[in-house]
Every structure is written in structure tokens, then in C-alpha cells.
Design a protein around this motif. Structure first.
Motif, PDB file in Angstrom:
ATOM      1  N   UNK A  14      14.420 -32.050 115.879  1.00  0.00           N
ATOM      2  CA  UNK A  14      15.792 -32.571 115.836  1.00  0.00           C
ATOM      3  C   UNK A  14      16.456 -32.200 114.504  1.00  0.00           C
ATOM      4  N   UNK A  15      17.634 -31.652 114.559  1.00  0.00           N
ATOM      5  CA  UNK A  15      18.411 -31.277 113.381  1.00  0.00           C
ATOM      6  C   UNK A  15      17.844 -30.103 112.604  1.00  0.00           C
ATOM      7  N   UNK A  36      19.353 -24.307  99.170  1.00  0.00           N
ATOM      8  CA  UNK A  36      18.064 -24.927  98.846  1.00  0.00           C
ATOM      9  C   UNK A  36      18.008 -26.354  99.388  1.00  0.00           C
ATOM     10  N   UNK A  37      19.136 -27.027  99.416  1.00  0.00           N
ATOM     11  CA  UNK A  37      19.182 -28.420  99.868  1.00  0.00           C
ATOM     12  C   UNK A  37      18.865 -28.569 101.354  1.00  0.00           C
ATOM     13  N   UNK A  38      18.876 -27.477 102.111  1.00  0.00           N
ATOM     14  CA  UNK A  38      18.577 -27.568 103.544  1.00  0.00           C
ATOM     15  C   UNK A  38      17.074 -27.478 103.833  1.00  0.00           C
ATOM     16  N   UNK A  39      16.253 -27.216 102.816  1.00  0.00           N
ATOM     17  CA  UNK A  39      14.810 -27.108 102.989  1.00  0.00           C
ATOM     18  C   UNK A  39      14.111 -28.304 102.360  1.00  0.00           C
ATOM     19  N   UNK A  40      13.090 -28.812 103.045  1.00  0.00           N
ATOM     20  CA  UNK A  40      12.319 -29.943 102.520  1.00  0.00           C
ATOM     21  C   UNK A  40      10.873 -29.822 102.971  1.00  0.00           C
ATOM     22  N   UNK A  41       9.965 -30.177 102.085  1.00  0.00           N
ATOM     23  CA  UNK A  41       8.553 -30.242 102.451  1.00  0.00           C
ATOM     24  C   UNK A  41       8.333 -31.595 103.108  1.00  0.00           C
ATOM     25  N   UNK A  50       4.113 -28.202 105.408  1.00  0.00           N
ATOM     26  CA  UNK A  50       5.026 -28.159 106.542  1.00  0.00           C
ATOM     27  C   UNK A  50       6.429 -28.285 105.974  1.00  0.00           C
ATOM     28  N   UNK A  51       7.288 -27.323 106.311  1.00  0.00           N
ATOM     29  CA  UNK A  51       8.649 -27.303 105.782  1.00  0.00           C
ATOM     30  C   UNK A  51       9.631 -27.456 106.934  1.00  0.00           C
ATOM     31  N   UNK A  52      10.617 -28.322 106.718  1.00  0.00           N
ATOM     32  CA  UNK A  52      11.691 -28.496 107.686  1.00  0.00           C
ATOM     33  C   UNK A  52      12.960 -27.888 107.104  1.00  0.00           C
ATOM     34  N   UNK A  53      13.642 -27.093 107.930  1.00  0.00           N
ATOM     35  CA  UNK A  53      14.923 -26.499 107.551  1.00  0.00           C
ATOM     36  C   UNK A  53      15.985 -27.208 108.379  1.00  0.00           C
ATOM     37  N   UNK A  54      16.910 -27.870 107.702  1.00  0.00           N
ATOM     38  CA  UNK A  54      17.956 -28.630 108.383  1.00  0.00           C
ATOM     39  C   UNK A  54      19.128 -27.734 108.745  1.00  0.00           C
ATOM     40  N   UNK A  55      19.705 -27.994 109.923  1.00  0.00           N
ATOM     41  CA  UNK A  55      20.863 -27.244 110.383  1.00  0.00           C
ATOM     42  C   UNK A  55      20.880 -27.178 111.894  1.00  0.00           C
ATOM     43  N   UNK A 100      20.843 -21.860 115.984  1.00  0.00           N
ATOM     44  CA  UNK A 100      21.203 -20.837 114.999  1.00  0.00           C
ATOM     45  C   UNK A 100      20.010 -20.522 114.102  1.00  0.00           C
ATOM     46  N   UNK A 101      19.317 -21.558 113.647  1.00  0.00           N
ATOM     47  CA  UNK A 101      18.169 -21.345 112.771  1.00  0.00           C
ATOM     48  C   UNK A 101      17.033 -20.630 113.493  1.00  0.00           C
TER      49      UNK A 101
END
Length: 108
Positions: A7-8, A67-72, A82-87, A91-92
Motif C-alpha cells: 500500500x502506498x 530521499x524522503x520517499x525511501x525508508x528502511x 527491507x526498503x519501502x519506496x513511497x509513491x 508508477x514505481x
């Protein structure tokens, strides 16, 4: 499958080597049980989140994302993360999927 929709955004697994001599994306890999991941090296040491931050900055630059769209989201103290990319998930998946395919085609 390296990219997973969530999600997201999307999620992927990384294998990060701190103090690796250079900041670079080495390519695709798999752990002993065959689970795929993206292999990275960073110059930063694994102390106080420096290597994690360097890995996320490297990915953000490579993917041309903020950078703010990526989080561990898992594995902050281990090498496997494990990294989540928000958006926008669709599209991602398209953008990062094409990038990963190009990386694989380059022999990584």
C-alpha cells in the motif's frame, strides 16, 4: 520477485556492505534460500545509521527519487534490509522494474 507492491508504494530487499570502498550498486543477488535482493556497497561505517543513510541516498540518486520517499522498514542493524519506496505503486513498479531490468542486462 525483487519488487513487491505494498500500500502506498513498493518494497524490496537489500544486502548492504558497509565500509565497501565505494558507494555503488553491485546488482542482483540471492540469499542461501533463494530470496532475491539488490546488492549495494557503501563507504560509510555501520554505526549510528550512517551506512543505512548512505544506502538510501545512493538508491535515491540512482532512481531519481527524493530521499524522503525511501525508508528502511526492516533490518536496520543487519546487512539484509527491507526498503519501502513511497509513491504511486503502479508508477514505481514500472519505473523501478525497468531500472532493475536494465541493471540485469548490464550483467549484474
Amino acid at each position: 520477485m525483487l519488487l513487491r507492491p505494498v500500500p502506498q508504494g513498493v518494497m524490496l530487499r537489500l544486502r548492504v556492505t558497509p565500509r565497501g570502498g565505494a558507494d555503488r550498486i553491485e546488482g542482483h543477488g540471492a540469499d542461501a534460500s533463494g530470496v532475491p535482493h539488490l546488492r549495494l556497497r557503501v563507504c560509510a561505517v555501520a554505526e549510528k545509521g550512517k551506512a543505512n543513510d548512505a544506502a538510501l541516498k545512493l538508491l535515491a540518486r540512482a532512481w531519481r527519487l527524493p530521499r524522503s520517499s525511501l525508508a528502511i522498514t526492516a533490518g536496520e542493524t543487519g546487512r539484509t534490509k527491507q526498503v519501502t519506496v513511497s509513491g504511486d505503486t503502479a508508477v514505481l513498479l514500472e519505473k523501478l522494474g525497468a531500472w532493475l531490468d536494465a541493471l540485469a542486462a548490464d550483467g549484474s
